[in-house]
Design a protein around this motif. Structure first.
Motif, PDB file in Angstrom:
ATOM      1  N   MET A   1       0.840  -1.201   0.000  1.00  0.00           N
ATOM      2  CA  MET A   1       0.000   0.000   0.000  1.00  0.00           C
ATOM      3  C   MET A   1       0.875   1.250   0.000  1.00  0.00           C
ATOM      4  SD  MET A   1      -2.493   1.357   3.061  1.00  0.00           S
ATOM      5  CE  MET A   1      -2.896   3.094   3.179  1.00  0.00           C
ATOM      6  N   THR A   2       0.575   2.187  -0.909  1.00  0.00           N
ATOM      7  CA  THR A   2       1.301   3.453  -0.965  1.00  0.00           C
ATOM      8  C   THR A   2       0.536   4.506  -0.170  1.00  0.00           C
ATOM      9  OG1 THR A   2       2.233   2.982  -3.148  1.00  0.00           O
ATOM     10  CG2 THR A   2       2.177   5.286  -2.457  1.00  0.00           C
ATOM     11  N   VAL A   3       1.228   5.179   0.746  1.00  0.00           N
ATOM     12  CA  VAL A   3       0.613   6.220   1.566  1.00  0.00           C
ATOM     13  C   VAL A   3       0.723   7.553   0.836  1.00  0.00           C
ATOM     14  CG1 VAL A   3       0.626   7.406   3.777  1.00  0.00           C
ATOM     15  CG2 VAL A   3       1.254   4.980   3.672  1.00  0.00           C
ATOM     16  N   ARG A   4      -0.415   8.188   0.600  1.00  0.00           N
ATOM     17  CA  ARG A   4      -0.456   9.477  -0.087  1.00  0.00           C
ATOM     18  C   ARG A   4      -0.348  10.595   0.947  1.00  0.00           C
ATOM     19  NH1 ARG A   4      -2.767   9.620  -5.063  1.00  0.00           N
ATOM     20  NH2 ARG A   4      -4.077  11.428  -4.559  1.00  0.00           N
ATOM     21  N   VAL A   5       0.600  11.516   0.718  1.00  0.00           N
ATOM     22  CA  VAL A   5       0.917  12.540   1.716  1.00  0.00           C
ATOM     23  C   VAL A   5       0.801  13.936   1.116  1.00  0.00           C
ATOM     24  CG1 VAL A   5       2.726  13.484   3.216  1.00  0.00           C
ATOM     25  CG2 VAL A   5       2.449  11.007   2.992  1.00  0.00           C
ATOM     26  N   LEU A   6       0.198  14.851   1.888  1.00  0.00           N
ATOM     27  CA  LEU A   6       0.177  16.276   1.563  1.00  0.00           C
ATOM     28  C   LEU A   6       1.074  16.985   2.565  1.00  0.00           C
ATOM     29  CD1 LEU A   6      -1.128  18.731   0.005  1.00  0.00           C
ATOM     30  CD2 LEU A   6      -2.843  18.774   1.836  1.00  0.00           C
ATOM     31  N   VAL A   7       2.038  17.766   2.089  1.00  0.00           N
ATOM     32  CA  VAL A   7       2.994  18.470   2.951  1.00  0.00           C
ATOM     33  C   VAL A   7       2.547  19.917   3.126  1.00  0.00           C
ATOM     34  CG1 VAL A   7       5.388  19.216   3.238  1.00  0.00           C
ATOM     35  CG2 VAL A   7       4.882  16.995   2.171  1.00  0.00           C
ATOM     36  N   VAL A   8       2.318  20.339   4.383  1.00  0.00           N
ATOM     37  CA  VAL A   8       1.863  21.700   4.674  1.00  0.00           C
ATOM     38  C   VAL A   8       2.910  22.412   5.532  1.00  0.00           C
ATOM     39  CG1 VAL A   8       0.016  23.130   5.611  1.00  0.00           C
ATOM     40  CG2 VAL A   8      -0.524  20.896   4.612  1.00  0.00           C
ATOM     41  N   ASP A   9       3.541  23.421   4.955  1.00  0.00           N
ATOM     42  CA  ASP A   9       4.577  24.206   5.650  1.00  0.00           C
ATOM     43  C   ASP A   9       4.689  25.538   4.923  1.00  0.00           C
ATOM     44  OD1 ASP A   9       7.345  25.195   6.445  1.00  0.00           O
ATOM     45  OD2 ASP A   9       7.222  23.355   7.625  1.00  0.00           O
ATOM     46  N   ASP A  10       4.898  26.624   5.666  1.00  0.00           N
ATOM     47  CA  ASP A  10       4.925  27.928   5.014  1.00  0.00           C
ATOM     48  C   ASP A  10       6.282  28.279   4.409  1.00  0.00           C
ATOM     49  OD1 ASP A  10       6.063  28.231   7.532  1.00  0.00           O
ATOM     50  OD2 ASP A  10       5.422  30.305   7.751  1.00  0.00           O
ATOM     51  N   ALA A  40      -4.326  24.215   2.126  1.00  0.00           N
ATOM     52  CA  ALA A  40      -4.230  22.828   2.588  1.00  0.00           C
ATOM     53  C   ALA A  40      -5.578  22.138   2.507  1.00  0.00           C
ATOM     54  CB  ALA A  40      -3.701  22.794   4.023  1.00  0.00           C
ATOM     55  N   VAL A  41      -6.635  22.821   2.941  1.00  0.00           N
ATOM     56  CA  VAL A  41      -7.972  22.240   2.909  1.00  0.00           C
ATOM     57  C   VAL A  41      -8.412  21.998   1.461  1.00  0.00           C
ATOM     58  CG1 VAL A  41     -10.405  22.656   3.439  1.00  0.00           C
ATOM     59  CG2 VAL A  41      -8.648  23.244   5.120  1.00  0.00           C
ATOM     60  N   GLN A  42      -8.134  22.982   0.585  1.00  0.00           N
ATOM     61  CA  GLN A  42      -8.525  22.841  -0.820  1.00  0.00           C
ATOM     62  C   GLN A  42      -7.814  21.667  -1.476  1.00  0.00           C
ATOM     63  OE1 GLN A  42      -6.495  23.731  -3.790  1.00  0.00           O
ATOM     64  NE2 GLN A  42      -8.208  22.961  -5.015  1.00  0.00           N
ATOM     65  N   ARG A  43      -6.518  21.548  -1.214  1.00  0.00           N
ATOM     66  CA  ARG A  43      -5.738  20.491  -1.864  1.00  0.00           C
ATOM     67  C   ARG A  43      -6.016  19.118  -1.241  1.00  0.00           C
ATOM     68  NH1 ARG A  43      -0.138  23.441  -3.927  1.00  0.00           N
ATOM     69  NH2 ARG A  43      -1.294  24.983  -5.155  1.00  0.00           N
ATOM     70  N   ALA A  44      -6.328  19.106   0.028  1.00  0.00           N
ATOM     71  CA  ALA A  44      -6.703  17.832   0.646  1.00  0.00           C
ATOM     72  C   ALA A  44      -8.008  17.319   0.035  1.00  0.00           C
ATOM     73  CB  ALA A  44      -6.850  17.992   2.158  1.00  0.00           C
ATOM     74  N   GLY A  45      -8.939  18.245  -0.210  1.00  0.00           N
ATOM     75  CA  GLY A  45     -10.182  17.848  -0.841  1.00  0.00           C
ATOM     76  C   GLY A  45      -9.981  17.358  -2.263  1.00  0.00           C
ATOM     77  N   ALA A  46      -8.997  17.945  -2.953  1.00  0.00           N
ATOM     78  CA  ALA A  46      -8.754  17.586  -4.350  1.00  0.00           C
ATOM     79  C   ALA A  46      -7.908  16.325  -4.497  1.00  0.00           C
ATOM     80  CB  ALA A  46      -8.078  18.750  -5.071  1.00  0.00           C
ATOM     81  N   PHE A  47      -6.861  16.197  -3.663  1.00  0.00           N
ATOM     82  CA  PHE A  47      -5.888  15.118  -3.836  1.00  0.00           C
ATOM     83  C   PHE A  47      -6.164  13.893  -2.979  1.00  0.00           C
ATOM     84  CE2 PHE A  47      -2.805  18.814  -4.762  1.00  0.00           C
ATOM     85  CZ  PHE A  47      -3.219  18.870  -6.078  1.00  0.00           C
ATOM     86  N   LYS A  48      -7.048  14.031  -1.986  1.00  0.00           N
ATOM     87  CA  LYS A  48      -7.419  12.917  -1.107  1.00  0.00           C
ATOM     88  C   LYS A  48      -6.196  12.210  -0.495  1.00  0.00           C
ATOM     89  CE  LYS A  48     -11.903  13.173  -1.908  1.00  0.00           C
ATOM     90  NZ  LYS A  48     -11.920  14.352  -2.776  1.00  0.00           N
ATOM     91  N   PRO A  49      -5.340  12.940   0.219  1.00  0.00           N
ATOM     92  CA  PRO A  49      -4.183  12.291   0.858  1.00  0.00           C
ATOM     93  C   PRO A  49      -4.619  11.404   2.017  1.00  0.00           C
ATOM     94  CG  PRO A  49      -4.376  14.533   1.642  1.00  0.00           C
ATOM     95  CD  PRO A  49      -5.417  14.374   0.560  1.00  0.00           C
ATOM     96  N   ASP A  50      -3.818  10.406   2.323  1.00  0.00           N
ATOM     97  CA  ASP A  50      -4.056   9.590   3.514  1.00  0.00           C
ATOM     98  C   ASP A  50      -3.583  10.321   4.764  1.00  0.00           C
ATOM     99  OD1 ASP A  50      -4.913   7.174   2.036  1.00  0.00           O
ATOM    100  OD2 ASP A  50      -2.828   7.179   1.335  1.00  0.00           O
ATOM    101  N   VAL A  51      -2.468  11.057   4.606  1.00  0.00           N
ATOM    102  CA  VAL A  51      -1.842  11.753   5.732  1.00  0.00           C
ATOM    103  C   VAL A  51      -1.469  13.175   5.309  1.00  0.00           C
ATOM    104  CG1 VAL A  51       0.140  11.803   7.315  1.00  0.00           C
ATOM    105  CG2 VAL A  51      -0.917   9.617   6.704  1.00  0.00           C
ATOM    106  N   VAL A  52      -1.739  14.129   6.189  1.00  0.00           N
ATOM    107  CA  VAL A  52      -1.274  15.500   5.994  1.00  0.00           C
ATOM    108  C   VAL A  52      -0.191  15.774   7.019  1.00  0.00           C
ATOM    109  CG1 VAL A  52      -1.865  17.944   6.115  1.00  0.00           C
ATOM    110  CG2 VAL A  52      -3.469  16.333   5.085  1.00  0.00           C
ATOM    111  N   LEU A  53       1.004  16.144   6.541  1.00  0.00           N
ATOM    112  CA  LEU A  53       2.088  16.580   7.427  1.00  0.00           C
ATOM    113  C   LEU A  53       1.877  18.059   7.695  1.00  0.00           C
ATOM    114  CD1 LEU A  53       5.406  14.936   6.159  1.00  0.00           C
ATOM    115  CD2 LEU A  53       4.082  14.385   8.206  1.00  0.00           C
TER     116      LEU A  53
END
Length: 213
Positions: A1-10, A40-53
């Motif tokens: 299983m590949t974990v999909r990640v969204l990276v949130v940092d300024d 972050a909220v917009q891209r999480a809704g679009a990309f459907k990550p499993d985990v947000v850093l």
């Protein structure tokens, strides 16, 4: 299983570094990056990550704790794993109360981050060893805990606010502020405003960068 990640940092350099690091793990894929809460909220809704850093300090007025709450309110919420430099109790407690699955420090080794992402994707709690050790030690030798309001008072003290200004900021009376200060001094074993801030920083109840220089 590949974990999909969204990276949130300024910080763009930090985001690029984290993304490059995660590229070295075969079972982890960075599907997007964001620098602020709304993004972050917009891209999480679009990309459907499993985990947000999630970093705690973002480039807008909405910090990582509020962003975490917004992410977890999505129809298909991701797991949120805080990745930050802040190790104050107030930051840890607020992040966990907001629903974060885990709390990591950026100073940790890469493998620790990989393992935490995998754990978070499965809904398991992931904590940096330093954070886990402190929480365990606190449970073994509990001190009289400060209330959320008392921590707020300490943070305002660290910024140099007087009783009247604190009362206005918190929408309470000056008498109530004084009562909170009496309780804070007793719990921390101090007898002055400056000593209270220093002791709170020493115990990591508030951030070092909140304290007066």
């Amino acid at each position: 299983m590949t974990v999909r990640v969204l990276v949130v940092d300024d910080h763009p350099v930090v985001r690029a570094g984290i993304s490059a690091l995660l590229a070295g793990a075969e079972d982890i894929e960075v599907v997007g990056e964001a620098s602020a809460a709304a993004e972050a909220v917009q891209r999480a809704g679009a990309f459907k990550p499993d985990v947000v850093l999630m970093d705690l300090q973002l480039g807008d007025d909405v910090g990582g704790v509020a962003a975490t709450r917004q992410l977890l309110a999505l129809p298909e919420p991701p797991h949120v794993l805080v990745l930050t430099t802040y190790d104050a109790d107030t930051d840890i407690n607020r992040a966990i109360d907001a629903g974060a699955t885990g709390y990591l420090l950026k100073a940790g080794p890469p493998e620790e981050l990989f393992q935490a992402i995998r754990a978070a994707a499965q809904g398991r709690t992931a904590l940096s060893p330093e954070i886990a050790s402190r929480l365990l030690q606190r449970s073994r030798t509990p001190e009289e805990a400060l209330s959320d309001r008392e921590v707020e008072i300490l943070e305002l003290l660290a910024h140099g606010l007087g009783n009247r200004d604190m009362a206005r900021e918190l929408f309470i009376s000056e008498a109530t502020v004084k009562t909170h200060l009496v309780h804070i001094y007793a719990k921390l074993g101090v007898d002055s405003r400056m000593a209270a801030v220093r002791e709170a920083v020493r115990r990591r109840l508030i951030r070092f960068d909140d304290a007066p220089r």
